[in-house]
Design a protein around this motif. Sequence first.
Motif, PDB file in Angstrom:
ATOM      1  N   ARG A  68       0.843  -1.209   0.000  1.00 57.59           N
ATOM      2  CA  ARG A  68       0.000   0.000   0.000  1.00 57.59           C
ATOM      3  C   ARG A  68       0.875   1.255   0.000  1.00 57.59           C
ATOM      4  N   ARG A  72       0.910   4.095  -2.899  1.00 58.05           N
ATOM      5  CA  ARG A  72       0.662   5.519  -2.629  1.00 58.05           C
ATOM      6  C   ARG A  72       1.765   6.373  -3.234  1.00 58.05           C
ATOM      7  N   LYS A  75       1.332   6.573  -6.954  1.00 65.11           N
ATOM      8  CA  LYS A  75       0.218   7.459  -7.312  1.00 65.11           C
ATOM      9  C   LYS A  75       0.658   8.922  -7.220  1.00 65.11           C
TER      10      LYS A  75
END
Length: 208
Positions: A68, A72, A75
């Motif tokens: 995760r 992130r 992104k």
Amino acid sequence: MRYSKEHKQETHARIVKKASVRLREKGAHGIGVADLMKEAGLTHGGFYAHFDSREALVIEAFAYAMDRSTERWRKVADETPPDKRLATIVENYLTPVHRDDPGHGCAIPTLGAEIARESAKTRKAFAAKLEAMIDMMADQILDVPRKVARKQAVAALATMMGTLVLSRIAGNGEFSDEILAAGREAVVGRAAAAKPAAKKAAAKSKPN
């Protein structure tokens, strides 16, 4: 009652997600299997229908948390101009919000010291995810050879994660904020200073 394969997969994913949060909050040994299952809304007896051992759950939960974080960062990078990606990732990482919410933050500052004392299997799984993080960070360091970018990425991650640990030790006041600011400045400033030096070294190495 027999459940569908899809239901079992969804339940498995829910256990891993819940466990990843609780482990980051309480530590690898701060919460037992019964409590982890309760968090997921299941009974202790159903644990072995999903995992061979507690270690198997811990490894999956660590991997989930680290994936995760990497997602992130990716992104953020995709939404940021190339020359500002590293700085933006650092600034988003070293924040009071991240400091104050370990359960939903990076797994390394919360669990790294414990992982170093886990089994070889757990350490190997953790190391693989760490290397993926380093490679992703190195992708954001432009205009230098890959070997140099990777070295800078390792140094950046070490500084970021050490800064977060220190800031949490200091609490959530001015001293803690000072530590976060110093860490941001150290990583971003070091990266900016390294680019001209790397270019100069590369130019010197080229044949005339």
